[in-house]
Design a protein around this motif. Structure first.
Motif, PDB file in Angstrom:
ATOM      1  N   MET A   1      -8.533 -15.211  -0.214  1.00 11.75           N
ATOM      2  CA  MET A   1      -7.182 -14.850  -0.117  1.00 11.75           C
ATOM      3  C   MET A   1      -7.293 -13.487  -0.633  1.00 11.75           C
ATOM      4  SD  MET A   1      -4.869 -16.660   0.862  1.00 11.75           S
ATOM      5  CE  MET A   1      -3.253 -15.964   0.398  1.00 11.75           C
ATOM      6  N   HIS A   2      -8.021 -13.036  -1.688  1.00 12.49           N
ATOM      7  CA  HIS A   2      -8.287 -11.681  -2.017  1.00 12.49           C
ATOM      8  C   HIS A   2      -8.553 -10.653  -0.916  1.00 12.49           C
ATOM      9  CE1 HIS A   2     -11.095  -8.248  -3.401  1.00 12.49           C
ATOM     10  NE2 HIS A   2     -10.127  -8.067  -4.093  1.00 12.49           N
ATOM     11  N   ASP A   3      -9.482 -11.009   0.025  1.00  8.40           N
ATOM     12  CA  ASP A   3      -9.978 -10.260   1.035  1.00  8.40           C
ATOM     13  C   ASP A   3      -8.622  -9.887   1.835  1.00  8.40           C
ATOM     14  OD1 ASP A   3     -12.367 -10.575   0.614  1.00  8.40           O
ATOM     15  OD2 ASP A   3     -12.675 -12.104   1.765  1.00  8.40           O
ATOM     16  N   VAL A   4      -7.789 -10.771   2.198  1.00 10.19           N
ATOM     17  CA  VAL A   4      -6.666 -10.480   2.929  1.00 10.19           C
ATOM     18  C   VAL A   4      -5.502  -9.828   2.036  1.00 10.19           C
ATOM     19  CG1 VAL A   4      -4.744 -11.683   4.356  1.00 10.19           C
ATOM     20  CG2 VAL A   4      -7.117 -12.734   4.145  1.00 10.19           C
ATOM     21  N   VAL A   5      -5.247 -10.291   0.916  1.00 13.33           N
ATOM     22  CA  VAL A   5      -4.106  -9.710   0.254  1.00 13.33           C
ATOM     23  C   VAL A   5      -4.416  -8.189  -0.046  1.00 13.33           C
ATOM     24  CG1 VAL A   5      -2.754  -9.634  -1.864  1.00 13.33           C
ATOM     25  CG2 VAL A   5      -3.218 -11.882  -0.494  1.00 13.33           C
ATOM     26  N   SER A   6      -5.658  -7.788  -0.313  1.00 10.47           N
ATOM     27  CA  SER A   6      -5.985  -6.546  -0.764  1.00 10.47           C
ATOM     28  C   SER A   6      -5.831  -5.753   0.264  1.00 10.47           C
ATOM     29  CB  SER A   6      -7.263  -6.594  -1.437  1.00 10.47           C
ATOM     30  OG  SER A   6      -8.277  -7.289  -0.365  1.00 10.47           O
ATOM     31  N   HIS A   7      -6.422  -6.165   1.494  1.00  9.71           N
ATOM     32  CA  HIS A   7      -6.214  -5.378   2.608  1.00  9.71           C
ATOM     33  C   HIS A   7      -4.702  -4.928   2.985  1.00  9.71           C
ATOM     34  CE1 HIS A   7      -7.129  -3.606   6.885  1.00  9.71           C
ATOM     35  NE2 HIS A   7      -6.453  -4.457   7.202  1.00  9.71           N
ATOM     36  N   GLN A   8      -3.771  -6.056   3.096  1.00 10.37           N
ATOM     37  CA  GLN A   8      -2.533  -5.539   3.555  1.00 10.37           C
ATOM     38  C   GLN A   8      -1.868  -4.889   2.229  1.00 10.37           C
ATOM     39  OE1 GLN A   8      -0.835  -9.645   3.881  1.00 10.37           O
ATOM     40  NE2 GLN A   8      -1.944 -10.038   5.663  1.00 10.37           N
ATOM     41  N   VAL A   9      -2.259  -4.886   0.996  1.00 10.27           N
ATOM     42  CA  VAL A   9      -1.417  -4.260   0.015  1.00 10.27           C
ATOM     43  C   VAL A   9      -2.005  -2.870   0.060  1.00 10.27           C
ATOM     44  CG1 VAL A   9      -1.291  -3.977  -2.588  1.00 10.27           C
ATOM     45  CG2 VAL A   9      -0.946  -6.394  -1.462  1.00 10.27           C
ATOM     46  N   SER A  10      -3.144  -2.622   0.538  1.00  9.36           N
ATOM     47  CA  SER A  10      -3.758  -1.262   0.639  1.00  9.36           C
ATOM     48  C   SER A  10      -3.076  -0.594   1.581  1.00  9.36           C
ATOM     49  CB  SER A  10      -5.175  -1.396   0.923  1.00  9.36           C
ATOM     50  OG  SER A  10      -5.890  -2.009  -0.021  1.00  9.36           O
TER      51      SER A  10
ATOM     52  N   ILE B   1       0.013  -1.126   2.497  1.00 16.20           N
ATOM     53  CA  ILE B   1       1.322  -0.948   2.008  1.00 16.20           C
ATOM     54  C   ILE B   1       1.373   0.160   1.181  1.00 16.20           C
ATOM     55  CG2 ILE B   1       3.224  -1.787   0.480  1.00 16.20           C
ATOM     56  CD1 ILE B   1       2.487  -4.644   1.452  1.00 16.20           C
ATOM     57  N   ALA B   2       0.250   0.408   0.390  1.00 15.91           N
ATOM     58  CA  ALA B   2       0.363   1.469  -0.641  1.00 15.91           C
ATOM     59  C   ALA B   2       0.013   2.912   0.228  1.00 15.91           C
ATOM     60  CB  ALA B   2      -0.649   1.264  -1.667  1.00 15.91           C
ATOM     61  N   VAL B   3      -0.683   3.075   1.258  1.00 18.26           N
ATOM     62  CA  VAL B   3      -1.065   4.175   1.990  1.00 18.26           C
ATOM     63  C   VAL B   3       0.334   4.493   2.680  1.00 18.26           C
ATOM     64  CG1 VAL B   3      -2.234   4.912   3.999  1.00 18.26           C
ATOM     65  CG2 VAL B   3      -3.259   3.562   2.285  1.00 18.26           C
ATOM     66  N   GLN B   4       1.080   3.408   3.179  1.00 18.70           N
ATOM     67  CA  GLN B   4       2.155   3.860   3.854  1.00 18.70           C
ATOM     68  C   GLN B   4       3.322   4.377   3.025  1.00 18.70           C
ATOM     69  OE1 GLN B   4       2.777   3.950   7.419  1.00 18.70           O
ATOM     70  NE2 GLN B   4       0.589   3.148   7.665  1.00 18.70           N
TER      71      GLN B   4
ATOM     72  N   ILE C   1       7.347   1.620  -4.679  1.00 20.20           N
ATOM     73  CA  ILE C   1       6.629   0.588  -3.770  1.00 20.20           C
ATOM     74  C   ILE C   1       5.060   1.047  -4.038  1.00 20.20           C
ATOM     75  CG2 ILE C   1       5.853  -0.092  -1.625  1.00 20.20           C
ATOM     76  CD1 ILE C   1       8.989   0.611  -0.761  1.00 20.20           C
ATOM     77  N   ARG C   2       4.670   2.231  -3.762  1.00 16.64           N
ATOM     78  CA  ARG C   2       3.117   2.589  -4.089  1.00 16.64           C
ATOM     79  C   ARG C   2       2.541   2.371  -5.631  1.00 16.64           C
ATOM     80  NH1 ARG C   2      -0.178   6.795  -5.466  1.00 16.64           N
ATOM     81  NH2 ARG C   2      -2.027   7.151  -4.196  1.00 16.64           N
ATOM     82  N   ARG C   3       3.540   2.456  -6.571  1.00 13.48           N
ATOM     83  CA  ARG C   3       2.962   2.051  -7.775  1.00 13.48           C
ATOM     84  C   ARG C   3       2.618   0.669  -8.012  1.00 13.48           C
ATOM     85  NH1 ARG C   3       7.018   3.714 -10.239  1.00 13.48           N
ATOM     86  NH2 ARG C   3       8.063   1.812 -10.891  1.00 13.48           N
ATOM     87  N   LEU C   4       3.422  -0.065  -7.454  1.00 17.26           N
ATOM     88  CA  LEU C   4       3.821  -1.526  -7.306  1.00 17.26           C
ATOM     89  C   LEU C   4       2.475  -2.267  -6.723  1.00 17.26           C
ATOM     90  CD1 LEU C   4       7.326  -2.586  -7.244  1.00 17.26           C
ATOM     91  CD2 LEU C   4       5.791  -2.643  -9.351  1.00 17.26           C
ATOM     92  N   SER C   5       2.221  -1.505  -5.513  1.00 19.97           N
ATOM     93  CA  SER C   5       1.149  -1.811  -4.924  1.00 19.97           C
ATOM     94  C   SER C   5      -0.296  -1.632  -5.389  1.00 19.97           C
ATOM     95  CB  SER C   5       1.098  -1.216  -3.295  1.00 19.97           C
ATOM     96  OG  SER C   5       2.365  -1.379  -2.869  1.00 19.97           O
ATOM     97  N   VAL C   6      -0.588  -0.648  -5.853  1.00 18.66           N
ATOM     98  CA  VAL C   6      -1.574  -0.269  -6.968  1.00 18.66           C
ATOM     99  C   VAL C   6      -1.897  -0.775  -8.137  1.00 18.66           C
ATOM    100  CG1 VAL C   6      -2.724   1.619  -8.248  1.00 18.66           C
ATOM    101  CG2 VAL C   6      -1.539   2.237  -6.243  1.00 18.66           C
ATOM    102  N   GLN C   7      -0.838  -1.492  -8.620  1.00 23.20           N
ATOM    103  CA  GLN C   7      -0.662  -2.446  -9.791  1.00 23.20           C
ATOM    104  C   GLN C   7      -1.181  -3.887  -9.539  1.00 23.20           C
ATOM    105  OE1 GLN C   7       2.988  -2.584 -12.002  1.00 23.20           O
ATOM    106  NE2 GLN C   7       1.967  -4.363 -13.473  1.00 23.20           N
ATOM    107  N   THR C   8      -0.760  -4.192  -8.007  1.00 23.19           N
ATOM    108  CA  THR C   8      -1.177  -5.570  -7.811  1.00 23.19           C
ATOM    109  C   THR C   8      -2.472  -5.688  -7.099  1.00 23.19           C
ATOM    110  OG1 THR C   8       1.112  -5.795  -6.544  1.00 23.19           O
ATOM    111  CG2 THR C   8      -0.719  -7.251  -5.690  1.00 23.19           C
ATOM    112  N   LEU C   9      -3.149  -4.410  -6.754  1.00 18.19           N
ATOM    113  CA  LEU C   9      -4.419  -4.288  -6.449  1.00 18.19           C
ATOM    114  C   LEU C   9      -5.215  -4.453  -7.608  1.00 18.19           C
ATOM    115  CD1 LEU C   9      -4.754  -1.644  -3.565  1.00 18.19           C
ATOM    116  CD2 LEU C   9      -5.129  -3.764  -3.295  1.00 18.19           C
ATOM    117  N   ASP C  10      -4.945  -3.744  -8.634  1.00 16.20           N
ATOM    118  CA  ASP C  10      -5.499  -3.714  -9.987  1.00 16.20           C
ATOM    119  C   ASP C  10      -5.777  -5.324 -10.268  1.00 16.20           C
ATOM    120  OD1 ASP C  10      -6.094  -1.415  -9.893  1.00 16.20           O
ATOM    121  OD2 ASP C  10      -4.457  -0.685 -11.198  1.00 16.20           O
TER     122      ASP C  10
END
Length: 370
Positions: free
Chosen positions: A180-189, A191-194, A214-223
């Motif tokens: 799940m990490h592989d999938v979620v991290s890719h998608q959240v990344s 989202i952060a770029v967009q 949105i970008r801040r929350l995406s980065v926090q989720t990745l961390d």
């Protein structure tokens, strides 16, 4: 089915009755002393489970001054079945033999009588009679100890199986989390770029503020994801488990390199969620491995189709044509598949087919359970 034993109080009462009958047959009612010790010995058997040595001491006089020996024999047997003191048991057996062999009163005994052949035979018989309840009691004690040890071993094995099963399921959950990490991290990344691009390119202040959030929350989720994966790595997993995982595109190569004659019939779309694709791949991989190990010479068919909102995967094999070799197996492959399927909202069923083969069926929703 194991026979039920009668209740202990009922057995004790029955022994008392047999001892009273033995006294009635072998003891003269006119001999008050012999009658008294015989009655005492019979009723003393009620104490044999709690006070075995005391019970034997109370029953010993009846063997000395009369021919009633049932109570003493039962008391000696109980003592031997409960006591581990071999010297004590040998001494009690000798006392029983001496009391039964020597005539009462002992003052009438002559030394010359011991050399007569009849008395020597009687002595041997008496010793054997006294040793029999001791050996039988020790045998019962050994059987009871062995039964307890077998029960402990059985419980330990069941506990070990439970721990092993829990370990396998825990590893499977950890593996799913990594996937799940592989999938979620890719998608959240993405989202952060967009969100970052929207923040830079938008002229509306509210839109830029929303994009920044949105970008801040995406980065926090990745961390947080990276922290969770580091915890999984610290539990003993290998870093290579975070490498890209297989998908449906790898199925044909898996079937072709399985080492058995197998055919793939797949009608799945290519846009299924990665977790579903990996579950299908792992199920086919495990099934083909089992065919190769347990059904040598058999042919296998892998059918995968998408009906409604459900993905169906069925792996069937024909009956083996050669005798299967005894290969080591942990017996937890199917358990891991079932756990993976349950976590995704599906199920795995398996069993023999009418033609002597085997079939394994995986059913998953086309969207993983949230």
């Amino acid at each position: 089915m194991r026979a039920r034993r009668p209740p202990a109080p009922l057995v004790d009462v029955a022994l008392v009755g047999v001892s009273l009958a033995d006294a009635w047959v072998h003891v003269d009612a006119a001999d008050r002393a012999a009658l008294a010790v015989s009655l005492l010995a019979a009723f003393a058997l009620l104490l044999r489970r709690r006070l075995p040595l005391t019970t034997f001491a109370l029953t010993l006089p009846t063997a000395m001054i009369s021919d009633a020996a049932v109570a003493t024999t039962a008391a000696l047997y109980t003592l031997a079945s409960l006591s581990r003191h071999r010297v004590l048991l040998a001494g009690c057996a000798l006392l029983f033999a001496a009391g039964d062999f020597l005539p009462w009163p002992w003052s009438t005994v002559r030394a010359t009588e011991f050399t007569q052949s009849g008395n020597l035979f009687h002595l041997s018989y008496t010793l054997a009679t006294a040793a029999a309840p001791v050996f039988l009691g020790q045998l019962v004690q050994a059987r009871r100890d062995l039964s307890l040890r077998l029960t402990e071993i059985s419980e330990a094995r069941e506990h070990e199986k439970l721990l092993t099963a829990q370990s396998v399921l825990a590893k499977e959950r950890a593996q799913l989390a990594r996937e799940m990490h592989d999938v979620v991290s890719h998608q959240v990344s993405l989202i952060a770029v967009q969100a970052g691009a929207l923040q830079v390119g938008s002229g509306d202040p509210e839109t830029r503020e929303a994009a920044a959030t949105i970008r801040r929350l995406s980065v926090q989720t990745l961390d947080e994801l990276r922290h969770m994966v580091s915890v999984l790595r610290a539990s003993g997993s290998r870093p290579t488990e975070l490498t890209p995982q297989p998908s449906l595109a790898d199925l044909r190569r898996l079937v072709e390199t399985s080492g058995i004659e197998a055919k793939l019939e797949s009608g799945l779309p290519a846009d299924l969620p990665p977790t579903i694709q990996r579950a299908v791949y792992r199920t086919v991989q495990e099934a083909l491995t089992n065919v190769r190990k347990h059904a040598p010479g058999a042919t296998a068919t892998v059918r995968i189709d998408h009906r409604g909102r459900t993905v169906h995967t069925t792996i069937t094999n024909t009956a083996p044509t050669r005798h299967a070799l005894a290969l080591p197996s942990a017996q937890y492959g199917l358990a891991g598949l079932r756990q993976r399927a349950e976590l995704l909202g599906g199920a795995v069923t398996s069993g023999p087919t009418p033609d002597g083969g085997y079939a394994l069926h995986l059913e998953l929703p086309d969207e993983p359970r949230r």
